[in-house]
Each structure stands twice: as structure tokens, then as C-alpha cells.
Design a protein around this motif. Structure first.
Motif, PDB file in Angstrom:
ATOM      1  N   ASP A 192      36.207  32.259  26.492  1.00 15.66           N
ATOM      2  CA  ASP A 192      35.588  31.178  25.724  1.00 15.66           C
ATOM      3  C   ASP A 192      35.501  31.502  24.236  1.00 15.66           C
ATOM      4  OD1 ASP A 192      35.201  29.243  27.706  1.00 15.66           O
ATOM      5  OD2 ASP A 192      33.429  30.283  28.446  1.00 15.66           O
ATOM      6  N   VAL A 193      35.297  32.757  23.874  1.00 14.17           N
ATOM      7  CA  VAL A 193      35.285  33.149  22.454  1.00 14.17           C
ATOM      8  C   VAL A 193      36.629  32.794  21.819  1.00 14.17           C
ATOM      9  CG1 VAL A 193      35.331  35.150  20.901  1.00 14.17           C
ATOM     10  CG2 VAL A 193      33.524  34.945  22.612  1.00 14.17           C
ATOM     11  N   ILE A 194      37.706  33.115  22.510  1.00 13.41           N
ATOM     12  CA  ILE A 194      39.041  32.809  21.997  1.00 13.41           C
ATOM     13  C   ILE A 194      39.239  31.297  21.907  1.00 13.41           C
ATOM     14  CG2 ILE A 194      41.524  32.989  22.436  1.00 13.41           C
ATOM     15  CD1 ILE A 194      40.831  35.705  23.871  1.00 13.41           C
ATOM     16  N   ALA A 195      38.910  30.582  22.984  1.00 12.27           N
ATOM     17  CA  ALA A 195      39.094  29.128  23.003  1.00 12.27           C
ATOM     18  C   ALA A 195      38.245  28.445  21.934  1.00 12.27           C
ATOM     19  CB  ALA A 195      38.752  28.578  24.387  1.00 12.27           C
ATOM     20  N   ASN A 196      37.020  28.897  21.750  1.00 15.26           N
ATOM     21  CA  ASN A 196      36.139  28.275  20.750  1.00 15.26           C
ATOM     22  C   ASN A 196      36.658  28.460  19.332  1.00 15.26           C
ATOM     23  OD1 ASN A 196      34.441  27.411  22.768  1.00 15.26           O
ATOM     24  ND2 ASN A 196      33.012  29.114  22.529  1.00 15.26           N
ATOM     25  N   ALA A 197      37.364  29.550  19.079  1.00 22.22           N
ATOM     26  CA  ALA A 197      37.921  29.787  17.741  1.00 22.22           C
ATOM     27  C   ALA A 197      39.042  28.805  17.420  1.00 22.22           C
ATOM     28  CB  ALA A 197      38.439  31.219  17.638  1.00 22.22           C
ATOM     29  N   PHE A 198      39.637  28.211  18.444  1.00 26.95           N
ATOM     30  CA  PHE A 198      40.750  27.282  18.253  1.00 26.95           C
ATOM     31  C   PHE A 198      40.431  25.917  18.869  1.00 26.95           C
ATOM     32  CE2 PHE A 198      42.500  31.548  18.084  1.00 26.95           C
ATOM     33  CZ  PHE A 198      43.230  31.485  16.909  1.00 26.95           C
ATOM     34  N   SER A 199      39.197  25.475  18.739  1.00 19.96           N
ATOM     35  CA  SER A 199      38.787  24.206  19.341  1.00 19.96           C
ATOM     36  C   SER A 199      39.444  23.019  18.638  1.00 19.96           C
ATOM     37  CB  SER A 199      37.265  24.072  19.309  1.00 19.96           C
ATOM     38  OG  SER A 199      36.798  24.102  17.981  1.00 19.96           O
TER      39      SER A 199
END
Length: 171
Positions: free
Chosen positions: A119-126
């Protein structure tokens, strides 16, 4: 001659004139580089992900930080699509699209993945994230998690962020 081959000039004679390859324009735009820098800088700024690598980068698993949940690391790869003409004319534009893929690796045996780091990775590229490098403005269209797979002693989950950037046409 120590392995040097001289092919001569790449020109040919056509009727009365000489055919040449033409002038090669000087480097005035760097959209491809700017797109890569935008995405890789965003990824590199993820402080919660300890072991981050980029495509075509060597690393030694033995040197990786091992957290309390075991060894995990992420490898980012830029997957550009074909650049399309967005508009023609003297103010024409190009549309650059593609996917920035982050493969998240975690030791086998601890479940499918460490959800918080995914989720940290996904949130950085929302969706809607705007990244700017130079005059190139890149926008994230969406981010998805892909199907996991086992690779040696690791379970791998891909996180894919699709992007687009509209830039002045190369002409």
C-alpha cells in the motif's frame, strides 16, 4: 589495425546530386529522460521501503537489510508504450503513455505479501498524482496490484501505475 573497421561515409550518389542522411537536430528536448526521472524519483523517495532497486541494477541479496518480517525488496521497471501524435501542426503535441511497474519481493512463507508496504508503494502512485521534471508534466492514471507469483525463495507482487504525459511534438 587493432580491430577498427572503417566503413567510410554513409552517403550515396543519386543522379547528379548526393544523397545524405540529413542534419541531426541537437538535443533540445528530453521528455523520455524526464518521464523516467519523475517516476524513479518518486519511487526512490519511499522511505518506508528499505531495499529499492531499478531495472538493470545489480545487487547482492546477502547485503540487504533484513527486517523483523524477513527480507523484502522492490524492483522498479519503466514500461513505456508507443508515443502517439496527440495533435499536428506547428504547436503539435505527443502523448506518452506507459506503466511504471514495481515488483515487491518478500520471503516465501509469510503469507502472500506484507500489505502495508504494498500500500505504501501504491499510495505513492495514486490516481491523479502529478509529477513534474523540467517542463514535462506526468500524470498517474491509475494504480493496480497484479497476481502474485513465486520466484525462487520469494513471493512477488507487481504494483503497476499507468501514466501519461503530453509534451511538445518532436519535429
Amino acid at each position: 589495425m587493432s580491430g577498427i573497421i572503417d566503413y567510410g561515409l554513409i552517403t550515396g550518389v543519386v543522379d547528379d546530386g548526393i544523397y545524405t542522411t540529413g542534419d541531426i537536430p541537437s538535443l533540445t528536448s528530453s521528455e523520455f529522460k524526464n518521464i523516467r526521472v519523475s517516476l524513479e524519483s518518486r519511487f526512490n523517495g519511499l522511505d518506508d521501503i528499505t531495499n529499492k532497486f531499478f531495472e538493470n541494477t545489480e545487487f547482492d541479496l546477502a547485503t540487504l537489510d533484513k527486517g523483523e518480517d524477513g527480507i523484502s525488496f522492490a524492483v522498479a521497471t519503466l514500461l513505456p508504450n508507443t508515443t502517439e501524435t496527440s495533435s499536428m501542426g506547428s504547436t503539435g503535441q505527443d502523448m506518452h503513455t506507459g506503466t511504471f511497474r514495481v515488483d515487491y519481493y518478500h520471503e516465501v512463507g509469510d503469507g502472500a505479501f506484507v500489505a502495508s508496504e504494498i500500500d505504501v508503494i501504491a499510495n505513492a502512485f495514486s490516481r491523479g498524482t502529478v509529477l513534474t521534471t523540467g517542463t514535462t508534466v506526468l500524470r498517474i492514471k491509475n494504480v493496480s496490484i497484479g497476481a502474485g507469483r513465486r520466484e525462487d525463495a520469494f513471493y512477488v507482487r507487481p504494483i503497476e501505475a499507468t501514466y501519461y504525459a503530453v509534451t511538445p511534438a518532436r519535429s
